[in-house]
Design an enzyme around this catalytic site. Structure first.
Site, short mmCIF file in Angstrom:
data_model
loop_
_atom_site.label_atom_id
_atom_site.label_comp_id
_atom_site.label_asym_id
_atom_site.label_seq_id
_atom_site.Cartn_x
_atom_site.Cartn_y
_atom_site.Cartn_z
N VAL A 126 49.67 5.03 55.55
CA VAL A 126 48.73 6.07 55.96
C VAL A 126 48.40 6.97 54.77
CG1 VAL A 126 48.35 8.00 57.54
CG2 VAL A 126 49.66 6.00 58.31
N GLU A 164 58.82 0.03 47.03
CA GLU A 164 60.27 0.11 47.22
C GLU A 164 60.97 -1.12 46.66
OE1 GLU A 164 59.15 1.32 51.25
OE2 GLU A 164 61.05 2.38 51.33
N ASP A 180 48.40 2.53 64.95
CA ASP A 180 47.77 2.10 63.70
C ASP A 180 46.63 3.07 63.39
OD1 ASP A 180 46.21 0.90 61.71
OD2 ASP A 180 46.88 -1.11 62.32
N PHE A 181 46.74 3.73 62.24
CA PHE A 181 45.75 4.76 61.91
C PHE A 181 44.35 4.20 61.68
CE2 PHE A 181 47.39 9.07 61.75
CZ PHE A 181 48.70 8.83 62.11
N ARG A 182 44.26 2.90 61.37
CA ARG A 182 42.91 2.31 61.26
C ARG A 182 42.23 2.38 62.62
NH1 ARG A 182 45.75 -2.44 57.99
NH2 ARG A 182 47.28 -1.78 59.53
N LYS A 233 62.58 -9.28 55.12
CA LYS A 233 61.53 -9.34 54.10
C LYS A 233 62.19 -9.64 52.76
CE LYS A 233 59.02 -5.49 55.81
NZ LYS A 233 58.50 -4.19 55.55
N ASN A 246 46.05 5.27 52.33
CA ASN A 246 44.76 4.77 52.82
C ASN A 246 43.92 5.73 53.64
OD1 ASN A 246 44.79 1.86 51.96
ND2 ASN A 246 46.72 1.94 53.07
N ARG A 302 57.66 7.45 66.66
CA ARG A 302 58.78 8.41 66.83
C ARG A 302 58.25 9.83 66.96
NH1 ARG A 302 61.50 6.40 61.62
NH2 ARG A 302 61.87 4.22 62.14
N ARG A 334 68.26 -3.72 50.36
CA ARG A 334 67.98 -2.39 50.89
C ARG A 334 68.97 -2.12 52.02
NH1 ARG A 334 63.81 -0.48 55.30
NH2 ARG A 334 63.97 1.76 54.98
N ASN A 375 65.29 -7.15 52.29
CA ASN A 375 65.28 -6.04 53.25
C ASN A 375 65.52 -6.66 54.62
OD1 ASN A 375 64.76 -3.92 54.94
ND2 ASN A 375 62.77 -3.40 54.04
N HIS A 400 64.06 6.91 53.43
CA HIS A 400 62.92 6.61 52.53
C HIS A 400 63.20 7.13 51.11
CE1 HIS A 400 59.93 6.85 56.17
NE2 HIS A 400 60.31 5.59 55.99
N LEU A 443 53.99 8.47 54.31
CA LEU A 443 53.42 8.32 55.66
C LEU A 443 53.15 6.85 55.94
CD1 LEU A 443 50.82 11.27 55.46
CD2 LEU A 443 53.23 11.38 56.14
P1 ADP Z 1 56.04 0.74 57.30
O1 ADP Z 1 56.54 0.20 55.97
O2 ADP Z 1 56.69 2.01 57.72
O3 ADP Z 1 55.94 -0.27 58.39
P2 ADP Z 1 53.48 1.08 55.93
O4 ADP Z 1 53.78 1.98 54.81
O5 ADP Z 1 53.18 -0.35 55.64
O6 ADP Z 1 54.57 1.20 57.07
O7 ADP Z 1 52.26 1.70 56.76
C1 ADP Z 1 51.76 1.07 57.89
C2 ADP Z 1 50.71 1.94 58.53
O8 ADP Z 1 49.73 2.30 57.55
C3 ADP Z 1 49.90 1.22 59.60
O9 ADP Z 1 50.54 1.31 60.84
C4 ADP Z 1 48.63 2.01 59.59
O10 ADP Z 1 48.77 3.09 60.49
C5 ADP Z 1 48.51 2.56 58.19
N1 ADP Z 1 47.41 1.97 57.44
C6 ADP Z 1 47.40 0.82 56.74
N2 ADP Z 1 46.18 0.60 56.20
C7 ADP Z 1 45.39 1.64 56.56
C8 ADP Z 1 44.02 2.01 56.33
N3 ADP Z 1 43.23 1.25 55.59
N4 ADP Z 1 43.58 3.17 56.86
C9 ADP Z 1 44.40 3.96 57.59
N5 ADP Z 1 45.67 3.66 57.86
C10 ADP Z 1 46.18 2.53 57.34
#
Ligand code: ADP
Length: 396
Positions: free
Chosen positions: A330, A383, A281-283, A17, A333, A240, A91, A10, A179, A208
C-alpha cells in the site's frame, strides 16, 4: 563456502516463500511460493527471470515443501550445486526477549525459537518446521533473522505495558514490534538515497502491506513502533483491527457471546479495512472510492485517521522530524493513502508534491516538494535481500 547466493526461506503455517538471491548485487536468481501446505490440494510456483512454472500437487507438510523446493530447482534451475549457496536465511517472526541479532541456527537455537511459540503461536512453529526441513536438505549454515530484532532496543518506557510488573515479567509481556527487517532496511535505503548518514536522520516509517506498522527511527535506532506483543496492535490493517479498547475482547465474549477463539479470529481476520468495507485490497478499495462508494470511503478515512495519529505521536517522540517514508504494497503504490496521510500538514513542515506523489515507479523517490522541511519518500522494501545480507554477514 561464502560469496555465493543465499537461499531465503519464509515459512508460514500453510505457505512457504523462497528466494535465491545474491546479497552483493541483489540479483534474484529464482523465487517461489508453495501454497496450501497440509491441505488436499497444493500449488507450487517457481520463477526464474521472467519465466514462471506452476504445478498443482498436494504438499503434506513442511518436509514435503522443502522436497518440492529442491525438485523445482533440479527441474527448472538454477542448479543449486553449481551456484553453491553460501547459506540459508530464515525469516523468524518472534525472537522474544533474547534474540536481538541474527544467529546461526544450531539445535539449541532451534529449541529456543520453538520455546517462543506461545508468543507467536501461528508463526514460530511454522518457522521451526521450515528450518528443520531445510537443515535436513541443505548442508550449509542456516541463519535465523528475527522480525522483532530491530525493536529489541526500544526504550523501557516505549516497550512497557502499564500492567502488573510481575505478571508481565513472568509471561514476557511487552511491546516487541514486527516488520523490523523491513523498517531497518528501509531506514538505511532512505539514508543512502538522500546521501545522508542514517545516524543524522530522524524518521517515521510506515510499512503498509496487508499487515501494517509504523516506526520512529532516531539516528538509525528504533525508539517506537506500533505493533506490540503480537502484530495485532497499532495501525488499522488489511484484516486486523490494530488499536482498540482492550475491553472489547471481554465485551465480545460476554455480550456478543463469541468464544475467545472467535474473538481472536474476528480481530485478526475479519477486522481492519476488510471488516469496515468488505475488501482489504487497496486496489479494489480505491476503485470503489472512484465509483463514489461511501463504505470504501469511510474505511479509508478510519485507516488514514490512525496513520495521522501515529505520525503526530512519533514526530513528537523524535523531537525533530526529517523524513517520512512509505513502504510495502500500500505504501509503495497508493498515492491516495500517502496524500491523505500527509494532507494539510504544511504548518508542521510537511508538504507533498502532487505530481511526484502521483508518479508510479519501482524505485525509491522523494514525493515532497523541494521546499518541504520534512522530506517524504517512497522506498520499496526488500525483506528477502535484507535477510540474505544479514545471513551473508554472519557466515562471511
Ligand atoms: P504483505 O506482504 O503484508 O502480504 P504487501 O506488502 O505485499 O503485503 O502488500 C499487499 C497489499 O498492497 C495488497 O493487499 C494491496 O492492498 C496493496 N497493493 C498492492 N498493489 C497496489 C496498488 N497498485 N495500489 C494500491 N494498493 C496496492
Amino acid at each position: 563456502m561464502t560469496g555465493g547466493p543465499v537461499l531465503v526461506i519464509n515459512s508460514g503455517s500453510s505457505s512457504l516463500k523462497y528466494q535465491l538471491v545474491t546479497p552483493d548485487s541483489a540479483d534474484v536468481l529464482a523465487s517461489g511460493l508453495i501454497e496450501q501446505i497440509g491441505e488436499p490440494s497444493g500449488r507450487i510456483t517457481h520463477t526464474t527471470g521472467s519465466h514462471s512454472e506452476t504445478e498443482e500437487s498436494p504438499v503434506v507438510d513442511h518436509g514435503a515443501a522443502l522436497s518440492a523446493l529442491r525438485e523445482q530447482f533440479d527441474r527448472h534451475g538454477p542448479d543449486l550445486d553449481e551456484v553453491g549457496i553460501a547459506a540459508v536465511g530464515h525469516r523468524v517472526v518472534h525472537g522474544g526477549p533474547d534474540f536481538s541479532d541474527p544467529v546461526i541456527i544450531d539445535d539449541a537455537v532451534l529449541t529456543e525459537i520453538e520455546a517462543l511459540s506461545p508468543l507467536a503461536p501461528l508463526h514460530n512453529p511454522a518457522a521451526v518446521a521450515g528450518i528443520r526441513a531445510a537443515r535436513a536438505r541443505f548442508a550449509v549454515p542456516h541463519v535465523a533473522v528475527f522480525d522483532t530484532a530491530f525493536f529489541a532496543g526500544l526504550p523501557e518506557a516505549a516497550k512497557t505495558y502499564a500492567i502488573d510488573r510481575e505478571l508481565a515479567a513472568e509471561h514476557k509481556i511487552r511491546k516487541y514490534g514486527f516488520h523490523g527487517t523491513s523498517h531497518e532496511y528501509v531506514s538505511h535505503q532512505a539514508a543512502t538515497e538522500l546521501g545522508v548518514p542514517v545516524e543524522d536522520l530522524n524518521m517515521v516509517i510506515f510499512h503498509l502491506g496487508n499487515g501494517a506498522s509504523a516506526s520512529a527511527v532516531q539516528g538509525g535506532r528504533a525508539i517506537e513502533t506500533s505493533m506490540g506483543l503480537t502484530p495485532l496492535q497499532g495501525l488499522v490493517m488489511g484484516t486486523r483491527s490494530g488499536d482498540i479498547d482492550p475491553s472489547i475482547y471481554m465485551f465480545l465474549h460476554d455480550v456478543a457471546r463469541l468464544s475467545v477463539t472467535e474473538v481472536d479470529t474476528v480481530l485478526n481476520k475479519q477486522s481492519g479495512v476488510k471488516g469496515l468495507c468488505g475488501d482489504n485490497d487497496f486496489r479494489v478499495i480505491e476503485q470503489r472510492i472512484d465509483r463514489g462508494d461511501p463504505g470504501a470511503r469511510a474505511a479509508l478515512a478510519v485507516y488514514v485517521h490512525r496513520l495521522r495519529h501515529y505520525l503526530g505521536a512519533y514526530a513528537f517522540a523524535l523531537g525533530r522530524l526529517d523524513l517520512v517514508v512509505f513502504t510495502a504494497g500500500v505504501g509503495e503504490n497508493s498515492s491516495l493513502v500517502r496524500a491523505e496521510a500527509t494532507r494539510g500538514l504544511a504548518h508542521f513542515g510537511l508538504e507533498l508534491d502532487e505530481d511526484r506523489n502521483a508518479s508510479r515507479s519501482k524505485d525509491s523517490r522523494i514525493i515532497s516538494t523541494d521546499a518541504s522541511p520534512v522530506t517524504v519518500m517512497v522506498v520499496p522494501t526488500n525483506e528477502e535481500l535484507a535477510i540474505a545480507r544479514k545471513a551473508q554477514n554472519l557466515v562471511g
